[in-house]
Design an enzyme around this catalytic site. Structure first.
Site, PDB file in Angstrom:
ATOM      1  N   ASP A  39      39.156  -1.587 -48.459  1.00 39.72           N
ATOM      2  CA  ASP A  39      40.427  -2.248 -48.146  1.00 39.72           C
ATOM      3  C   ASP A  39      40.301  -3.768 -48.222  1.00 39.72           C
ATOM      4  OD1 ASP A  39      40.373   0.407 -47.126  1.00 39.72           O
ATOM      5  OD2 ASP A  39      42.057  -0.039 -45.818  1.00 39.72           O
ATOM      6  N   HIS A  83      43.707  -5.719 -48.046  1.00 39.10           N
ATOM      7  CA  HIS A  83      44.843  -5.979 -47.157  1.00 39.10           C
ATOM      8  C   HIS A  83      45.348  -7.422 -47.159  1.00 39.10           C
ATOM      9  CE1 HIS A  83      45.771  -2.154 -45.385  1.00 39.10           C
ATOM     10  NE2 HIS A  83      44.500  -1.923 -45.060  1.00 39.10           N
ATOM     11  N   ASP A 139      44.553  -0.155 -50.870  1.00 38.19           N
ATOM     12  CA  ASP A 139      45.023  -0.998 -49.770  1.00 38.19           C
ATOM     13  C   ASP A 139      44.809  -2.474 -50.085  1.00 38.19           C
ATOM     14  OD1 ASP A 139      45.877   1.258 -48.481  1.00 38.19           O
ATOM     15  OD2 ASP A 139      44.861   0.810 -46.583  1.00 38.19           O
ATOM     16  N   ASP A 163      49.707  -5.725 -47.397  1.00 41.57           N
ATOM     17  CA  ASP A 163      50.058  -5.529 -45.989  1.00 41.57           C
ATOM     18  C   ASP A 163      48.991  -6.122 -45.069  1.00 41.57           C
ATOM     19  OD1 ASP A 163      52.441  -4.257 -46.578  1.00 41.57           O
ATOM     20  OD2 ASP A 163      51.602  -2.242 -46.427  1.00 41.57           O
ATOM     21  N   ARG A 164      49.442  -6.435 -43.862  1.00 43.37           N
ATOM     22  CA  ARG A 164      48.605  -6.963 -42.781  1.00 43.37           C
ATOM     23  C   ARG A 164      48.223  -8.425 -42.992  1.00 43.37           C
ATOM     24  NH1 ARG A 164      48.838  -3.253 -38.538  1.00 43.37           N
ATOM     25  NH2 ARG A 164      48.218  -1.189 -39.218  1.00 43.37           N
ATOM     26  N   ASN A 222      46.876   4.263 -49.227  1.00 47.56           N
ATOM     27  CA  ASN A 222      48.087   4.707 -48.541  1.00 47.56           C
ATOM     28  C   ASN A 222      49.105   3.567 -48.371  1.00 47.56           C
ATOM     29  OD1 ASN A 222      46.146   3.681 -46.528  1.00 47.56           O
ATOM     30  ND2 ASN A 222      47.720   4.213 -45.035  1.00 47.56           N
ATOM     31  N   HIS A 223      48.646   2.316 -48.458  1.00 49.92           N
ATOM     32  CA  HIS A 223      49.573   1.192 -48.358  1.00 49.92           C
ATOM     33  C   HIS A 223      50.237   0.857 -49.686  1.00 49.92           C
ATOM     34  CE1 HIS A 223      49.309  -0.557 -44.234  1.00 49.92           C
ATOM     35  NE2 HIS A 223      48.302   0.300 -44.184  1.00 49.92           N
ATOM     36  N   HIS A 241      40.580   6.730 -51.634  1.00 51.70           N
ATOM     37  CA  HIS A 241      40.910   5.879 -50.497  1.00 51.70           C
ATOM     38  C   HIS A 241      40.706   6.599 -49.174  1.00 51.70           C
ATOM     39  CE1 HIS A 241      42.683   2.673 -48.220  1.00 51.70           C
ATOM     40  NE2 HIS A 241      43.449   3.553 -47.586  1.00 51.70           N
ATOM     41  N   ARG A 295      46.808   9.874 -37.282  1.00 45.83           N
ATOM     42  CA  ARG A 295      47.645   8.956 -38.044  1.00 45.83           C
ATOM     43  C   ARG A 295      49.042   9.520 -38.294  1.00 45.83           C
ATOM     44  NH1 ARG A 295      44.428   5.075 -40.940  1.00 45.83           N
ATOM     45  NH2 ARG A 295      42.207   5.588 -41.032  1.00 45.83           N
ATOM     46  N   HIS A 298      39.702   3.094 -46.050  1.00 47.72           N
ATOM     47  CA  HIS A 298      40.769   3.570 -45.167  1.00 47.72           C
ATOM     48  C   HIS A 298      40.529   3.357 -43.670  1.00 47.72           C
ATOM     49  CE1 HIS A 298      44.399   5.761 -44.329  1.00 47.72           C
ATOM     50  NE2 HIS A 298      43.829   6.880 -43.944  1.00 47.72           N
TER      51      HIS A 298
END
Length: 341
Positions: free
Chosen positions: A89, A91, A117, A120-121, A149-150, A199, A246, A273
């Site tokens: 990740d 991010h 990923d 995001d974040r 997943n993002h 992932h 989750r 992940h």
């Protein structure tokens, strides 16, 4: 930390995909798209992105169109050859991505497999994902990008990417370009027919790689099912399958990992992940490794990041790194649920 995975046959430097998208040998000049045809210069765009400066909207659209053509020729189980460096990740932590390249080597000198990923974040999802897609277009056989997943519309509208695109461009056009492109990202990769990379994790709906190859991946990530599980599941200390905290995917035990590896003639599962404090973490009797490449995740978790280098003989070496020095970050409020912190 370094070690080795026994290889029955010595790996070759050639790179190719199961889909028929052929790449030349890695020891020759890297395959690339023309970079000076017309007014748009891809190399100049990469230089601009390396300075953390976003591209104009028309250039982003051109870039996504080129990337879609490349990704559409790649398989759901994308073939990757050694040597390669595997990253987890990112991010949107742009300066830490630049630090990753300083630690692991710049493209095209180092071949990379990213496990998803990208957005995001972090504060710089736009610049981060644009740079990664630009490197994929510039060096399509030296950079492999998997879906996390993002990389979905549902998640990015909640965890920051949509808001960032609107703030920096004033319209949803760039957001739509990227989220449409995310549908084309491969779901998994296979390094030298021995290391299965993805992932998230495994699925009770999957017994063989051929079941993954048969998927129609060009879609938004479903709420359940095989494709969802590949991007959301996590390994667990408990045996068998479990309900994921989750709210998507499953947890899977060592018995599940060992059976999947045995059935498909594989040696290792490499995945991302999950935040791990040292940047990487072995589990399931070293049958599964988690790699996380966003140091001090969310600018507050205090973790190290790591990447996994694999040489031509599948000998691995983990490189850990701390956050890149930075003068400051923009004051951006994040009112989002911490679903896995």
């Amino acid at each position: 930390m370094s070690g080795g995975i026994d290889a029955t046959d010595p790996p070759t430097p050639a790179v190719s995909s199961e889909s028929g998208f052929e790449c030349e040998a890695q020891d020759s000049t890297p395959l690339s798209v023309p970079v000076s045809s017309g007014p748009w210069d891809l190399d100049r765009s990469i230089e601009q992105l390396m300075q953390c400066k976003p591209l104009p909207e028309p250039d982003v659209k051109k870039l996504c169109d080129l990337a879609r053509d490349i990704l559409s020729k790649e398989g759901n189980v994308q073939t990757v050859r050694c040597p390669v460096t595997v990253a987890g990740d990112v991010h949107g932590q742009f300066h830490d991505l630049v630090e990753l390249f300083k630690i692991g080597g710049n493209c095209p000198d180092t071949n990379y497999l990213f496990l998803g990923d990208y957005v995001d974040r972090g504060y710089y999802s736009v610049e981060t994902v644009t740079l990664m897609v630009a490197l994929k277009v510039r060096y399509p056989c030296r950079v492999t990008l998997l879906r996390g997943n993002h990389e979905s519309r549902q998640i990015t509208t909640v965890y920051g990417f949509f808001d960032e695109c609107m703030r920096k461009y004033g319209t949803p056009n760039v957001y739509k370009c990227f989220t449409d492109l995310f549908d084309y990202l491969p779901l998994t990769a296979l390094i030298e027919n021995q290391i299965f990379c993805l992932h998230g994790g495994l699925s009770p709906s999957i017994e063989t790689l051929d079941q993954i190859r048969a998927l129609d991946r060009i879609q938004e990530v479903p709420h359940e099912g095989l494709m969802c599980d590949l991007l959301w599941s996590d390994p667990d200390e408990r045996c068998g399958w479990g309900i994921s905290p989750r709210g998507a995917g499953y947890t899977f035990g060592q018995d599940i990992s060992e059976q999947f590896l045995h059935s498909n003639g594989l040696r290792l599962i490499a995945r991302a992940h999950q935040l791990v404090m040292e940047g990487y973490n072995w589990c399931h009797d070293q049958k599964v490794v988690t790699i996380f490449s966003a140091p001090n995740y969310c600018y507050r978790c205090g973790n190290q990041a790591a990447i996994m280098e694999l040489d031509e003989k599948l000998v691995y070496n983990f490189l850990q790194f701390d956050p890149a020095p930075r003068r400051g970050e923009p004051d951006v409020t994040r009112r989002t649920p911490d679903y896995f912190l």
